[in-house]
Design a protein around this motif. Structure first.
Motif, mmCIF file in Angstrom:
data_model
loop_
_atom_site.group_PDB
_atom_site.id
_atom_site.type_symbol
_atom_site.label_atom_id
_atom_site.label_comp_id
_atom_site.label_asym_id
_atom_site.label_seq_id
_atom_site.Cartn_x
_atom_site.Cartn_y
_atom_site.Cartn_z
ATOM 1 N N SER A 129 0.854 -1.200 0.000
ATOM 2 C CA SER A 129 0.000 0.000 0.000
ATOM 3 C C SER A 129 0.886 1.245 0.000
ATOM 4 O O SER A 129 2.056 1.186 0.409
ATOM 5 C CB SER A 129 -0.903 0.013 1.236
ATOM 6 O OG SER A 129 -0.126 0.284 2.378
ATOM 7 N N ASN A 130 0.319 2.324 -0.456
ATOM 8 C CA ASN A 130 1.086 3.581 -0.462
ATOM 9 C C ASN A 130 1.346 4.071 0.955
ATOM 10 O O ASN A 130 2.314 4.770 1.206
ATOM 11 C CB ASN A 130 0.345 4.630 -1.276
ATOM 12 C CG ASN A 130 0.460 4.345 -2.759
ATOM 13 O OD1 ASN A 130 1.519 4.478 -3.342
ATOM 14 N ND2 ASN A 130 -0.628 3.889 -3.354
ATOM 15 N N ARG A 131 0.430 3.731 1.871
ATOM 16 C CA ARG A 131 0.645 4.076 3.283
ATOM 17 C C ARG A 131 1.924 3.404 3.785
ATOM 18 O O ARG A 131 2.759 4.027 4.424
ATOM 19 C CB ARG A 131 -0.555 3.622 4.117
ATOM 20 C CG ARG A 131 -0.455 4.001 5.580
ATOM 21 C CD ARG A 131 -1.594 3.412 6.393
ATOM 22 N NE ARG A 131 -1.473 3.774 7.783
ATOM 23 C CZ ARG A 131 -2.034 4.852 8.332
ATOM 24 N NH1 ARG A 131 -2.750 5.651 7.605
ATOM 25 N NH2 ARG A 131 -1.865 5.115 9.610
ATOM 26 N N SER A 163 5.000 5.019 2.246
ATOM 27 C CA SER A 163 5.248 6.336 2.829
ATOM 28 C C SER A 163 5.897 6.217 4.214
ATOM 29 O O SER A 163 6.877 6.911 4.519
ATOM 30 C CB SER A 163 3.923 7.096 2.911
ATOM 31 O OG SER A 163 4.130 8.374 3.395
ATOM 32 N N LEU A 164 5.347 5.315 5.026
ATOM 33 C CA LEU A 164 5.928 5.119 6.366
ATOM 34 C C LEU A 164 7.338 4.542 6.260
ATOM 35 O O LEU A 164 8.232 4.901 7.038
ATOM 36 C CB LEU A 164 5.048 4.177 7.192
ATOM 37 C CG LEU A 164 3.766 4.782 7.760
ATOM 38 C CD1 LEU A 164 2.887 3.708 8.367
ATOM 39 C CD2 LEU A 164 4.061 5.858 8.800
ATOM 40 N N PRO A 187 3.741 1.264 16.213
ATOM 41 C CA PRO A 187 2.398 1.827 16.436
ATOM 42 C C PRO A 187 1.418 1.422 15.340
ATOM 43 O O PRO A 187 0.237 1.254 15.578
ATOM 44 C CB PRO A 187 2.638 3.348 16.395
ATOM 45 C CG PRO A 187 4.089 3.533 16.546
ATOM 46 C CD PRO A 187 4.740 2.315 16.015
ATOM 47 N N GLU A 188 1.948 1.243 14.121
ATOM 48 C CA GLU A 188 1.102 0.886 12.978
ATOM 49 C C GLU A 188 0.593 -0.550 13.120
ATOM 50 O O GLU A 188 -0.589 -0.819 12.959
ATOM 51 C CB GLU A 188 1.968 1.024 11.716
ATOM 52 C CG GLU A 188 1.222 1.017 10.432
ATOM 53 C CD GLU A 188 0.395 2.279 10.199
ATOM 54 O OE1 GLU A 188 0.544 3.247 10.951
ATOM 55 O OE2 GLU A 188 -0.412 2.240 9.251
ATOM 56 N N ASN A 239 -1.446 -0.841 16.339
ATOM 57 C CA ASN A 239 -2.479 0.205 16.409
ATOM 58 C C ASN A 239 -2.409 0.976 17.741
ATOM 59 O O ASN A 239 -3.403 1.084 18.460
ATOM 60 C CB ASN A 239 -3.865 -0.425 16.206
ATOM 61 C CG ASN A 239 -4.887 0.627 15.839
ATOM 62 O OD1 ASN A 239 -4.533 1.705 15.354
ATOM 63 N ND2 ASN A 239 -6.154 0.341 16.089
ATOM 64 N N LEU A 240 -1.227 1.468 18.031
ATOM 65 C CA LEU A 240 -1.029 2.181 19.293
ATOM 66 C C LEU A 240 -1.200 3.682 19.075
ATOM 67 O O LEU A 240 -0.755 4.207 18.056
ATOM 68 C CB LEU A 240 0.386 1.938 19.826
ATOM 69 C CG LEU A 240 0.797 0.483 20.068
ATOM 70 C CD1 LEU A 240 2.279 0.434 20.451
ATOM 71 C CD2 LEU A 240 -0.039 -0.131 21.181
ATOM 72 N N ASP A 241 -1.810 4.363 20.027
ATOM 73 C CA ASP A 241 -1.844 5.820 19.944
ATOM 74 C C ASP A 241 -0.527 6.357 20.526
ATOM 75 O O ASP A 241 0.258 5.590 21.094
ATOM 76 C CB ASP A 241 -3.106 6.393 20.611
ATOM 77 C CG ASP A 241 -3.089 6.280 22.118
ATOM 78 O OD1 ASP A 241 -1.994 6.300 22.710
ATOM 79 O OD2 ASP A 241 -4.172 6.186 22.721
ATOM 80 N N PRO A 242 -0.257 7.655 20.375
ATOM 81 C CA PRO A 242 1.061 8.160 20.805
ATOM 82 C C PRO A 242 1.379 7.912 22.276
ATOM 83 O O PRO A 242 2.523 7.645 22.624
ATOM 84 C CB PRO A 242 0.954 9.659 20.511
ATOM 85 C CG PRO A 242 -0.044 9.771 19.441
ATOM 86 C CD PRO A 242 -1.040 8.691 19.681
#
Lengths: 404, 343
Positions: free
Chosen positions: B39-41, B44-45, B284-285, B288-291
């Motif tokens: 994926s482009n995501r 990018s990451l 985090p990706e 699925n962790l928030d900051p």
């Protein structure tokens, strides 16, 4: 032979099953949202998907949009940027190239928006962002057809307009509460991109209203102890201290200012009277507040109550900047109307329609974009008297920027 | 006798090359990722992670080899990024010409910071670099139109290579992988050179190194300057990738993250920066962790690495694999792992 037939039938069924949702997807228009749903900018970030989501639901509940003789439903695809530029960029790449959205809303952070626009604009994606700092790049050259920001729209008014209407509203509302005409103002501002940009306009607006502004005091972002800045402000003996950005820091600074007796009155930019009441704040001096654009806690705008009732009923939290959601809500409706008018999702035709439409929104009955893709609308300012009574008024923006 | 020496040298070169091989294999696999239509995501990451890894290879020379921890490394990346943006705006300098210029600017900035900072050692140096990082952010924020103030600067120029537009995400990804490979090879070359041995001598015992005639101060500044070159290149790649830079991207927090990445991955091993950069970018990706959750996880990881895996995650994995496959007694495996980490 039987096996071959069975395999063929199975394949046909599988393809048929796949084909059905593909047909359904043809009638769905995707709108992307990139917002800080976590991280340091979350209080502003959550307003974006909440406002867009509510508008999308309203449009779908009303039967969707009719474009080119066909009915479409809208779908919001939101991505959390975690208040991190790399994640915001990755999310934008995903929405533009993988999800293939027709439009993007976000983000609330100036730097992120500018970097996002480098992806959305070459891809001809209609991009709405609230940052009034976009005025720096939205020029007649950049927004013309073929220009590098032709598909980018600023969903907040130009800063001289917002600053002008806010300054006028603050002074008008505080004067009767003070019992005299305030003459001297000191600004206390967060020293980041937005703070620097906004304060330069607000300073001029105050000067245009005849205020003596001896100093703009900048504090580093994330400051919690404001006493050095407040002591300096107090030494200037101001009638009003203007906490001009941002709402969260302002709520930390105000109690310290009241304790120190730093000024005879205060103005809190971007703090809704709803928060003032919910937090049961009080002051022994008059305190003015402004909302971007209309207050949810107390409003003189008759349409706003219905909007905010629906907004909070959908589960959105009561926040300092919840009112910002209204802008995104109105612009989703505006965009849907533009698509209907254009009779196509073609980005160039959509831009043409956006620039010619007069949309009847909640924030204003006549929302329009000017030739540099910026809107004009009023800002609401409220003031809490020492006794606690709150009065509000919508302030129309000045027609022209003050001469510096 | 000469033949023996030659054979010894050839043997050590072969041994050193063997340590580079796993990184090259991993990077070759990473370069093959676009074949699987990610994926482009993801791309990018991965580009953001790769840009960080280049800076981390510089930090690994400073921290891993010389034993100096900088908490202002993002500022050096920022100098490179701003140099590229200002050169493009004022002189029309493109990407390829900006690379050496920005690397030089970051190296000079590192030297300017290094000369006073390296007069003090240990924790004081960490504080000094942290302060310089913050100072740069303040200067950029208040630099008026020249630095774009807090709003920052735009950089819109295309990146081309032999006529091909590298702005396409997959091409930019491959270009960043090529830069990461160069950074890894350069870092490996430093580690396995006499210069690298000198730096390690300083890391292990400054006084002893000085007594052997090594100019400790000059070499420490030299290591800081070398790390600045890596950071400058990383800054140019970042500026051209984002198209917009601002002071907040190079303040203290990103510096802490860079230090965290290199410590978690392992600063002394050639695989360490790569592992640290990828882990911190994708954790985090994947989870699925928030900051806030991410920071808690990184904090726990850091404590675990410091207490249990002093040579970083990669060092720990290598040791665990060796113990699992060789069946050698634990103590012997640990000793060997520690010896490797000494490099």
């Amino acid at each position: 032979m039987k096996t071959v037939l069975k395999m063929g039938a199975s394949a046909a069924l599988c393809l048929g099953a796949l084909a059905h949702p593909a047909f359904a997807e043809d009638n769905i228009v995707k709108i992307g949202v990139v917002a800080a749903e976590s991280g340091s900018f979350v209080s502003a970030g959550h307003t974006l998907p909440a406002g867009v989501g509510l508008a999308v639901k309203q449009i779908n509940d009303a039967g969707g949009i009719k474009v080119g003789g066909k009915t479409y439903r809208l779908e919001m695809v939101k991505r959390d940027d975690r208040t991190d530029i790399a994640t915001a960029i990755a999310a934008t790449q995903e929405l533009v190239r993988d999800v293939k959205v027709q439009a993007i809303f976000g983000s609330e952070t100036h730097d992120f928006t500018l970097a996002m626009a480098k992806i959305t604009q070459p891809a001809k994606i209609i991009h709405f962002a609230g940052n009034s700092t976009l005025a720096k790049i939205l020029t007649p050259d950049s927004v013309k057809p073929g220009g590098e920001d032709h598909y980018l729209f600023q969903s907040e008014p130009q800063e001289f307009q917002r600053s002008g209407s806010t300054a006028r509203g603050v002074l008008t509302l505080l004067e009767p509460l003070l019992g005299y005409k305030p003459k001297k103002s000191v600004m206390i501002v967060g020293n980041d991109a937005t703070g620097q940009f906004l304060s330069s306009y607000y300073y001029k607006a105050l000067k245009a209203e005849g205020q003596d502004v001896p100093d703009i005091i900048f504090y580093p972002p994330d400051t919690t102890d404001f006493s050095p800045f407040l002591t300096r402000a107090k030494s200037l003996n101001p009638d009003i201290i203007h906490f001009w950005y941002n709402g969260d820091s302002t709520l930390t600074a105000l109690p310290q200012a009241l304790e120190l007796g730093a000024a005879k009155s205060y103005f809190l930019f971007g703090v809704d009277p709803g928060i003032w009441k919910e937090k049961q704040l009080s002051a022994d001096v008059p305190v003015a507040m402004s909302c971007v654009p209309v207050c949810w806690g107390e409003s003189s705008n008759p349409k706003a109550k219905a909007y905010f009732d629906a907004y909070f009923a959908a589960g959105a939290p009561h926040g300092v900047t919840s009112s910002v959601s209204l802008l995104y809500h109105d612009y989703v409706h505006f965009l849907a109307e533009a698509w209907e008018k254009a009779g196509s999702f073609d980005p160039d035709k959509t831009v043409e329609a956006l620039l010619t439409l007069h949309h009847q929104g909640v924030v204003s009955d006549d929302l329009t974009f000017n030739p540099t893709h910026q809107v004009t609308h009023a800002t609401e300012v409220c003031a809490a008297a020492p006794g606690g009574a709150i009065s509000c008024s919508m302030q129309q923006p000045p027609a022209e920027a003050p001469k510096s | 006798m000469k033949e023996g020496l030659r054979q010894d040298r050839a043997g050590s070169v072969f041994k050193a090359l063997r340590s580079l091989l796993p990184v090259l294999v991993i990077l070759a696999l990473i370069a093959a990722v676009p074949l699987f239509s990610p994926s482009n995501r993801f791309l990018s990451l991965a580009i953001s992670a790769g840009i960080n890894v280049i800076a981390l290879y510089g930090l690994s020379v400073l921290f891993g080899q010389t034993g100096i921890l900088s908490m202002g490394h993002a500022a050096l990346v920022g100098v490179g990024a701003y140099a590229a943006a200002i050169l493009a705006r004022d002189f029309g300098v493109g990407f390829w010409a900006a690379l050496p210029a920005a690397a030089l600017a970051s190296a000079v900035f590192a030297m300017i910071v290094g000369i006073p900072s390296l007069r003090v050692g240990g924790h004081h140096f960490v504080i000094m670099t942290f302060a310089f990082g913050q100072l740069l952010a303040i200067v950029l924020t208040n630099g008026g139109d020249y630095t774009g103030a807090a709003t920052g600067l735009d950089l819109a120029g295309p990146v081309t290579l032999f006529g091909a537009d590298m702005s396409d995400l997959t091409r930019y990804y491959l270009m960043v992988v090529a830069f990461v490979t160069s950074a890894a090879v350069a870092s490996w070359a430093i580690i396995n050179s006499s210069y690298g041995r000198t730096l390690r001598a300083i890391r292990e015992n400054e006084k002893l190194a000085a007594s052997l005639g090594i100019n400790v101060g000059r070499h420490k500044i030299g290591a800081f300057v070398v790390s600045g070159i890596f950071a400058g290149i990383s800054g140019v790649l970042l500026a051209y990738f984002l198209g917009h830079i601002s002071p907040s991207q190079f303040s203290s927090f990103p510096s802490i993250y860079l230090a965290l990445m290199v410590m978690i991955g392992g600063a002394r091993l050639i695989e360490g920066p790569l592992a640290g950069g990828i882990l911190v970018a994708f954790l985090p990706e994947v989870l699925n962790l928030d900051p806030v959750q991410s920071r808690i996880v990184y904090g726990v990881c850091l404590i675990a690495v410091i207490m249990l895996l002093p040579d970083g995650l990669i060092g720990g994995i290598v040791r665990a694999l060796r113990a699992a496959f060789s069946g050698k007694p634990k103590q012997e495996t640990q000793q060997r792992g520690a010896a490797e980490a000494q490099r």
